[in-house]
Enzyme design. Sequence first.
Site, PDB file in Angstrom:
ATOM      1  N   TRP A 202       0.831  -1.206   0.000  1.00  0.00           N
ATOM      2  CA  TRP A 202       0.000   0.000   0.000  1.00  0.00           C
ATOM      3  C   TRP A 202       0.866   1.256   0.000  1.00  0.00           C
ATOM      4  O   TRP A 202       0.570   2.240  -0.686  1.00  0.00           O
ATOM      5  CB  TRP A 202      -0.885  -0.048   1.238  1.00  0.00           C
ATOM      6  N   ILE A 203       1.950   1.262   0.773  1.00  0.00           N
ATOM      7  CA  ILE A 203       2.754   2.463   0.957  1.00  0.00           C
ATOM      8  C   ILE A 203       3.504   2.838  -0.315  1.00  0.00           C
ATOM      9  O   ILE A 203       4.029   3.959  -0.430  1.00  0.00           O
ATOM     10  CB  ILE A 203       3.744   2.273   2.134  1.00  0.00           C
TER      11      ILE A 203
ATOM     12  N   ARG B 207       7.649   1.471  18.095  1.00  0.00           N
ATOM     13  CA  ARG B 207       8.747   1.972  18.941  1.00  0.00           C
ATOM     14  C   ARG B 207       8.199   2.412  20.297  1.00  0.00           C
ATOM     15  O   ARG B 207       8.869   2.307  21.318  1.00  0.00           O
ATOM     16  CB  ARG B 207       9.447   3.168  18.284  1.00  0.00           C
TER      17      ARG B 207
ATOM     18  N   ASP C  61      -6.199  12.639  -1.805  1.00  0.00           N
ATOM     19  CA  ASP C  61      -7.220  13.296  -2.621  1.00  0.00           C
ATOM     20  C   ASP C  61      -7.862  12.281  -3.561  1.00  0.00           C
ATOM     21  O   ASP C  61      -7.334  11.180  -3.783  1.00  0.00           O
ATOM     22  CB  ASP C  61      -6.640  14.490  -3.387  1.00  0.00           C
TER      23      ASP C  61
ATOM     24  N   HIS D  23      -6.685   6.396  -8.598  1.00  0.00           N
ATOM     25  CA  HIS D  23      -5.552   5.689  -9.194  1.00  0.00           C
ATOM     26  C   HIS D  23      -5.205   4.450  -8.360  1.00  0.00           C
ATOM     27  O   HIS D  23      -4.948   3.364  -8.910  1.00  0.00           O
ATOM     28  CB  HIS D  23      -4.338   6.620  -9.285  1.00  0.00           C
TER      29      HIS D  23
ATOM     30  N   ARG E 217      -5.532  -1.496  -7.393  1.00  0.00           N
ATOM     31  CA  ARG E 217      -5.697  -2.457  -6.303  1.00  0.00           C
ATOM     32  C   ARG E 217      -7.061  -3.132  -6.273  1.00  0.00           C
ATOM     33  O   ARG E 217      -7.222  -4.160  -5.613  1.00  0.00           O
ATOM     34  CB  ARG E 217      -5.427  -1.766  -4.966  1.00  0.00           C
TER      35      ARG E 217
END
Length: 301
Positions: free
Chosen positions: A110-111, A124, A212, A218, A223
């Site tokens: 995803w990133i 952390r 946005d 996109h 996906r």
Amino acid sequence: MAVTPEQQAEIDALRETPRQTLRAVSEGMEAHLYNAIPVLDHGFVRVVDYMGDDAAICQAARVSYGRGTKSVQNDEGLIRYLMRHWHSTPFEMCEVKLHVKLPVFVARQWIRHRTANVNEYSARYSILDREFYIPAPEHLAAQSVVNNQGRGEVLEGEEAARVLEMLKRDSNLAYDHYEEMISTEDQQGLARELARMNLPANIYTQWYWKVDLHNLLHFLRLRADAHAQYEIRVYADAICKVVADWVPFAYRAFEDYRLGAVTFSAQMVDCMKRMLAGEEVTEENCGMSKREWREFRANFE
């Protein structure tokens, strides 16, 4: 459990205290606000906030293009014109902020969409929960023999049971050691930022993801596609339902011109013209590679 009791209490409190606003609202999106949509075994997607609607897209387009859009009779027609001709800027006037709970290996896919703002749960500072994605038996599949990135036949019987048992056992063992390493009862304990490296990629993380509409569409085009990995596709499918209620005109245009459309190369267009002219076009005389020809033919099956 996808949503913790604390998160559900927060959602209930937010939905019970509506606020009057002068800004434009989407009634379809208002129904989704804060509600968590279950995805996979422990994941979810929920809308935290949004800005804009179909009218915001048209408003921006008319400022940009002025008289160039006068021939369009209504808002839906204008949005379809924009989508059809790849005029993307007006779609950037709408934004959405999502709270997503997802497996780490899905998050790493995803990133790669680097056109959003992301704030992820930090291992952390906090201790991750003992929650792992374990595929349902129907989603355990062997490696595809024709696609290095895809799946082939579904595993069955003893083979499926063996794999599922390994996934469950290894996940829990890794978490047991994670807990032991950070324990402070009778030992100093390892720092959380180091102990987390022992956790498997199927453990769940969470993040806020703000994007946005142009970049969201996109993301969905890639996906929500049938060829996308199942575990990220189900998140895209859930978001598609939200977007369809948020900006129905834009989403219908997206379905017609992006999600349900295909793109042909110059060679493919040439083959199509030859076929329509009555010529017999084969893999040998098409001018494409074997894989391109297979993909071209798949559009008509």
